[in-house]
Design a protein around this motif. Structure first.
Motif, short mmCIF file in Angstrom:
data_model
loop_
_atom_site.label_atom_id
_atom_site.label_comp_id
_atom_site.label_asym_id
_atom_site.label_seq_id
_atom_site.Cartn_x
_atom_site.Cartn_y
_atom_site.Cartn_z
N ALA A 151 0.85 -1.19 0.00
CA ALA A 151 0.00 0.00 0.00
C ALA A 151 0.88 1.24 0.00
CB ALA A 151 -0.90 0.01 1.23
N ASN A 152 0.81 2.00 -1.05
CA ASN A 152 1.59 3.23 -1.15
C ASN A 152 0.71 4.43 -0.82
OD1 ASN A 152 4.02 2.01 -1.92
ND2 ASN A 152 3.30 1.81 -4.01
N THR A 163 -10.75 2.47 -4.21
CA THR A 163 -9.32 2.79 -4.13
C THR A 163 -8.51 1.53 -3.81
OG1 THR A 163 -9.83 5.02 -3.37
CG2 THR A 163 -7.59 4.22 -2.97
N ALA A 167 -5.91 -0.79 -6.25
CA ALA A 167 -4.54 -1.19 -5.88
C ALA A 167 -4.34 -2.68 -6.14
CB ALA A 167 -4.27 -0.85 -4.42
N LYS A 170 -4.10 -3.29 -9.96
CA LYS A 170 -2.76 -2.92 -10.45
C LYS A 170 -1.72 -3.97 -10.05
CE LYS A 170 0.55 0.88 -10.38
NZ LYS A 170 0.87 2.19 -9.82
#
Length: 180
Positions: A151-152, A163, A167, A170
């Motif tokens: 998690a960035n 959201t 992630a 991706k």
């Protein structure tokens, strides 16, 4: 037919040019051979993505509590989990107090809406299992399957499920989802 004669000056000039070319070529080769360059240090580090299921005990088997822990030393993680019961319909898994978890009917996952800090863990995914009234068997299995990705994000607030799902999408495309 007219004959051309080289005089000494032309011969000297041509020899000088050849000598100059040889000296310049040799000097360039030597300069490249002994020239030093600064070392480039690779500072790239792979992500640390390591999670696991934490089965707490609420006192008796039907009160089993489950959360997911981030065993990473340095990176936050997004976590999602799927709960299955076998045989189907044998029990009811109580997720009524699953704070910060959101269920997605599209893929059957519960998504934790916060980035879990290194060495941290989620809130309880479920906090009890109750056999169904019509279940006649002796045993049933409750299986928790979890996945995580790095998690960035800097926020520790609840995020939107889209959201977190983005992630995972991706990470799946890049092949970096940790499956347990």
């Amino acid at each position: 037919m007219k004959k051309f004669k080289f005089n000494k000056n032309k011969k000297s000039f041509i020899l000088s040019l050849l000598l100059l070319a040889a000296v310049v070529g040799t000097a360039g080769t030597v300069a490249l051979a002994v020239g030093k360059s600064n070392k480039v240090i690779n500072t790239f580090q792979a992500a640390d993505n390591n999670t696991g299921i934490d089965e707490g005990d609420g006192g008796e088997p039907k009160n089993k509590v489950v959360s997911i822990k981030n065993e990473s030393e340095k990176d936050k993680a997004f976590i999602r989990a799927r709960v299955t019961v076998s045989p189907e319909g044998a029990c009811k898994v109580d997720t009524s107090r699953a704070e910060s978890w959101e269920y997605c009917k599209e893929d059957g996952f519960y998504y934790y809406l916060k980035a879990v800090a290194p060495k941290g863990k989620t809130t309880e995914l479920f906090n009890g299992v109750t056999p169904s009234d019509d279940f006649k068997g002796d045993t049933f299995d409750v299986t928790v399957y979890e996945e995580s990705c790095v998690a960035n994000v800097s926020s520790n607030k609840d995020l939107d499920i889209n959201t977190v799902k983005a992630a995972f999408d991706k990470a799946e495309k890049s092949g970096t989802v940790e499956v347990k």
